[in-house]
Design a protein around this motif. Structure first.
Motif, PDB file in Angstrom:
ATOM      1  N   ASN A 217     -16.716 -71.910 -46.055  1.00 16.78           N
ATOM      2  CA  ASN A 217     -16.916 -70.876 -45.046  1.00 16.78           C
ATOM      3  C   ASN A 217     -17.684 -69.728 -45.685  1.00 16.78           C
ATOM      4  O   ASN A 217     -17.106 -68.785 -46.221  1.00 16.78           O
ATOM      5  CB  ASN A 217     -15.567 -70.390 -44.512  1.00 16.78           C
ATOM      6  CG  ASN A 217     -15.697 -69.146 -43.660  1.00 16.78           C
ATOM      7  OD1 ASN A 217     -16.696 -68.971 -42.967  1.00 16.78           O
ATOM      8  ND2 ASN A 217     -14.706 -68.271 -43.717  1.00 16.78           N
TER       9      ASN A 217
ATOM     10  N   CYS B  17     -23.919 -71.245 -44.964  1.00 13.11           N
ATOM     11  CA  CYS B  17     -22.830 -72.201 -45.139  1.00 13.11           C
ATOM     12  C   CYS B  17     -23.241 -73.228 -46.193  1.00 13.11           C
ATOM     13  O   CYS B  17     -24.286 -73.869 -46.079  1.00 13.11           O
ATOM     14  CB  CYS B  17     -22.548 -72.887 -43.815  1.00 13.11           C
ATOM     15  SG  CYS B  17     -21.163 -74.035 -43.852  1.00 13.11           S
TER      16      CYS B  17
ATOM     17  N   GLN C  69     -27.528 -73.552 -42.689  1.00 11.52           N
ATOM     18  CA  GLN C  69     -26.818 -74.588 -43.439  1.00 11.52           C
ATOM     19  C   GLN C  69     -27.573 -74.973 -44.711  1.00 11.52           C
ATOM     20  O   GLN C  69     -28.782 -75.191 -44.682  1.00 11.52           O
ATOM     21  CB  GLN C  69     -26.617 -75.831 -42.568  1.00 11.52           C
ATOM     22  CG  GLN C  69     -25.847 -76.948 -43.236  1.00 11.52           C
ATOM     23  CD  GLN C  69     -24.438 -76.528 -43.600  1.00 11.52           C
ATOM     24  OE1 GLN C  69     -23.676 -76.092 -42.751  1.00 11.52           O
ATOM     25  NE2 GLN C  69     -24.090 -76.652 -44.883  1.00 11.52           N
TER      26      GLN C  69
ATOM     27  N   ASN D 124     -19.249 -75.817 -39.577  1.00 10.39           N
ATOM     28  CA  ASN D 124     -20.056 -74.600 -39.623  1.00 10.39           C
ATOM     29  C   ASN D 124     -19.890 -73.809 -38.321  1.00 10.39           C
ATOM     30  O   ASN D 124     -19.619 -72.590 -38.335  1.00 10.39           O
ATOM     31  CB  ASN D 124     -21.520 -74.992 -39.844  1.00 10.39           C
ATOM     32  CG  ASN D 124     -22.431 -73.812 -40.090  1.00 10.39           C
ATOM     33  OD1 ASN D 124     -22.177 -72.702 -39.645  1.00 10.39           O
ATOM     34  ND2 ASN D 124     -23.516 -74.045 -40.793  1.00 10.39           N
TER      35      ASN D 124
END
Length: 430
Positions: free
Chosen positions: A83, A87, A30, A111
């Motif tokens: 997406n 991410c 992330q 996510n």
């Protein structure tokens, strides 16, 4: 002026990420980017992508949203998440500390959904997302700057492709095909591979120059990227809301932050007047299913369903009653309640809702034949008539890409009708 430092924000993110892992969420790496309100307006207009091809519709969306925001007629999204792998998510710098914490937890839910839902696994390549959008933007800009093409011709093709952007396959990416298959298809008016993908059919069979074909293909590929998001809006937002709620309950927030958390969460998942709030419906469903079926089962549901099947299988009478769902009908100038969530009406409400979500709310138009150069289309009539104003204008865009006349078979007032558009883009109904 924010009420937090970047170090504090990073510390909260570490705790959220750890809790997400402990809960069994399976996420891509992330990344967060802090941005201004102005930046968020731009990202929202350009569908969140850091690089996107230029088109007047994006500028129009930006100006509209900016005006609404300036006059307090609408707000900005708390976050925006893409997406992609890694991410990428944007956090608006002006958010309070609690709002940043809540939205980061919400992002981890998205996510996990992106990485594990079958539609995203089958139809998108998250690791290629950002590079693909950048490459497409570079190609469009090159056509705009080409003296032999220029912005007006590019805009004409993009306008037509945008009008048809969701007339694509509803069952995922087109099947793999070989060079031999393509050679065989040249002799077929409507190849089986393209029978349910009008935009791909026009790219392959329309009288288009190479650069025009490439522009239509770019829009087609981008549309396929967004189809899973359209098809899972309720599930995706419900899943993210469910997990931000669970994660923040475990963060042992200070009292002031906890009170703001409850207020913010209730704003996100509250029912809306005159429209369906996907956060509300999705959160209620996953909360109910967690209580009745358990955590492992809802992860299985998250992986295998889309909104249509999710609602058909799991929206029951109890939930319809709890959410005060009803069906309505238009009678002349009036809107009247047609069904309420009682023993007899709840199934009709469920079915109407399931049939209207995702691409179910967009008419399905398919190519069926070519007759003397004219393209014959068919509307998959399901009891809902086409809106004639939109249908006529859209048919002109089909004719522009096809390069000849187009006829569309449909039903109006219970009778078979043809909407015809000739090569001069004159439209009549017979």
């Amino acid at each position: 002026m924010t009420d937090y430092t970047l170090a504090e924000l990073a510390g909260w993110n570490d705790r959220i990420e750890q809790l997400a892992a402990e809960f069994g969420l399976d996420c891509y790496q992330q990344q967060f980017e802090l941005c201004s309100a102005e930046d968020m307006l731009c990202y929202e207009a350009y569908t969140g992508m850091p690089s996107h091809y230029p088109h007047w519709s994006f500028g129009k969306a930006y100006e509209r949203q900016k005006t609404f925001y300036q006059y307090n007629l609408s707000g900005l999204p708390y976050e925006m998440v893409i997406n992609s792998d890694p991410c990428l998510a944007y956090l608006m710098r002006d958010n309070t500390l609690l709002l940043q914490i809540l939205t980061m937890a919400h992002v981890y839910g998205h996510n996990d959904f992106f990485k594990n839902n079958r539609l995203f696994q089958r139809d998108t390549r998250a690791e290629l997302t950002l590079a693909t959008f950048k490459a497409q933007a570079d190609r469009v800009r090159a056509y705009i700057q080409d003296p032999g093409i220029g912005p007006d011709k590019v805009e004409r093709i993009l306008d037509a492709a945008h009008a048809l952007r969701f007339q694509v396959s509803r069952t995922g990416l087109a099947q793999a095909y070989s060079r031999q298959t393509l050679e065989q298809e040249r002799a077929e008016a409507v190849p089986p591979r393209l029978q349910h993908d009008l935009l791909a059919f026009l790219a392959a069979k329309g009288r288009l120059q190479d650069w025009e074909q490439d522009l239509v293909t770019i829009v087609h590929e981008e549309s396929l990227y967004f189809v899973p998001q359209l098809e899972t809006k309720i599930m995706n937002e419900g899943w993210a809301s469910y997990w931000h709620y669970r994660i923040l309950q475990q963060l042992d927030l200070p009292q002031g932050l906890h009170l703001e958390f409850l207020q913010r969460h209730n704003l996100v998942v509250r029912p809306h007047q005159q429209q369906l709030n996907p956060y509300f419906v999705g959160f209620k469903l996953f909360e109910y299913l967690d209580r009745s079926l358990g955590r492992d089962k809802i992860k299985e549901i998250r992986a295998g369903e889309r909104d249509h099947s999710f609602l058909r299988r799991y929206l029951n009478e109890e939930l319809c009653r709890e959410m005060n769902l009803f069906a309505y009908a238009v009678e002349g100038d009036n809107v009247v309640v047609a069904e309420v969530a009682d023993e007899d009406g709840w199934q009709l409400i469920r079915d109407q809702l399931a049939n209207s979500v995702g691409l179910g709310g967009i008419p399905a138009i398919t190519p069926v034949a070519v007759e003397q150069g004219e393209l014959i289309l068919a509307h998959d009539y399901d009891g809902r008539e086409l809106e004639l104003g939109y249908a006529k204008e859209t048919l002109k865009h089909v004719a522009a890409l096809w390069g000849d006349g187009v006829k569309l078979r449909t039903r109006l007032a219970g009778k078979e009708k043809l909407i015809c558009c000739n090569r001069l883009q004159e439209v009549i109904i017979v």
